[in-house]
Design an enzyme around this catalytic site. Structure first.
Site, PDB file in Angstrom:
ATOM      1  N   GLY A  28       0.808  -1.208   0.000  1.00 33.42           N
ATOM      2  CA  GLY A  28       0.000   0.000   0.000  1.00 33.42           C
ATOM      3  C   GLY A  28       0.839   1.254   0.000  1.00 33.42           C
ATOM      4  O   GLY A  28       2.035   1.224   0.270  1.00 33.42           O
ATOM      5  N   GLY A  30       0.229   5.694   0.690  1.00 31.35           N
ATOM      6  CA  GLY A  30      -0.622   6.846   0.948  1.00 31.35           C
ATOM      7  C   GLY A  30       0.125   8.113   0.612  1.00 31.35           C
ATOM      8  O   GLY A  30       1.182   8.079  -0.016  1.00 31.35           O
ATOM      9  N   ALA A  33       3.291   7.835   3.219  1.00 29.20           N
ATOM     10  CA  ALA A  33       3.981   6.596   3.604  1.00 29.20           C
ATOM     11  C   ALA A  33       3.794   5.501   2.567  1.00 29.20           C
ATOM     12  O   ALA A  33       2.888   5.554   1.737  1.00 29.20           O
ATOM     13  CB  ALA A  33       3.450   6.117   4.949  1.00 29.20           C
ATOM     14  N   VAL A  35       3.617   1.171   2.614  1.00 29.31           N
ATOM     15  CA  VAL A  35       3.466   0.033   3.507  1.00 29.31           C
ATOM     16  C   VAL A  35       3.931  -1.225   2.783  1.00 29.31           C
ATOM     17  O   VAL A  35       3.548  -1.476   1.642  1.00 29.31           O
ATOM     18  CB  VAL A  35       1.999  -0.126   3.991  1.00 29.31           C
ATOM     19  CG1 VAL A  35       1.882  -1.298   4.950  1.00 29.31           C
ATOM     20  CG2 VAL A  35       1.504   1.160   4.645  1.00 29.31           C
ATOM     21  N   ASP A 143      -9.344  10.504   9.922  1.00 32.26           N
ATOM     22  CA  ASP A 143      -9.160  10.038   8.546  1.00 32.26           C
ATOM     23  C   ASP A 143      -9.849   8.689   8.337  1.00 32.26           C
ATOM     24  O   ASP A 143      -9.292   7.782   7.725  1.00 32.26           O
ATOM     25  CB  ASP A 143      -7.668   9.939   8.223  1.00 32.26           C
ATOM     26  CG  ASP A 143      -7.385   9.841   6.723  1.00 32.26           C
ATOM     27  OD1 ASP A 143      -8.254  10.257   5.928  1.00 32.26           O
ATOM     28  OD2 ASP A 143      -6.313   9.342   6.362  1.00 32.26           O
TER      29      ASP A 143
END
Length: 183
Positions: A28, A30, A33, A35, A143
């Site tokens: 992932g 964002g 960041a 992941v 969020d």
């Protein structure tokens, strides 16, 4: 040099070189960041890599306060509907957060499944339970969205993740952190 090597240049120490941490694949990304699925001392986990400096509109944005707020939040939040925090590793330019690995996020899950009313209620109750716990600890997630709700493979447990935009509640009178308790 791989993409991961570029991100980890500042982590030139024994921990990463010792093979106690492994990176198995990117799962992932964002705004702040990336992941990775990986292991930490042979335990499978999600490894969130955040740089202290983030490029926004061509300008450097210093993220240390956001990163430390998230780190402090996940350290104190221990609840069945919040991803478990294992440990962190602070480097010169970045931080690694080692957290519980779940199977998929709610957004991906909803793209593949038509949910019954019963299943929707189960998911909603778990998200609400996690949020209520956060609020009782004086933390607002700020969020909540489908990508920040994770689900296990058995599709029985939902957990909140990504506390990077979280905020603390403070008393206007005293300036101290406020905790909420049920009566």
């Amino acid at each position: 040099m791989t993409e991961l090597d570029l991100h980890l240049e500042s982590f030139e120490d024994r921990l990463l070189k010792s093979k106690l941490v492994t990176f198995e694949g990117r799962i992932g990304e964002g705004g702040f960041a990336i992941v990775w699925k990986g292991t930490y001392f042979n335990k499978t986990c999600a490894i969130k890599l955040q740089n202290y400096i983030h490029q926004r509109d061509g300008e450097d944005e210093y993220n240390e306060s956001k990163i430390m707020r998230e780190l402090n939040s996940v350290k104190i939040l221990k609840h069945p509907n919040i991803t478990e925090f294992y440990t962190s590793y602070l480097g010169r330019k970045s931080i690694l957060l080692f957290m519980e690995l779940m199977d998929h996020d709610l957004e991906t899950y909803l793209e593949k499944k038509d949910l019954s009313e019963k299943k929707c209620k189960t998911i909603y109750k778990q998200i609400a339970s996690g949020l209520l716990y956060c609020h009782r600890k004086g933390i607002a997630h700020c969020d909540v969205k489908e990508e920040n709700v994770l689900i296990n493979k058995e599709e029985t447990i939902c957990k909140l993740t990504d506390f990077g935009l979280s905020k603390y509640f403070y008393s206007k009178k005293t300036g101290e952190k406020v905790y909420f308790y049920s009566v």
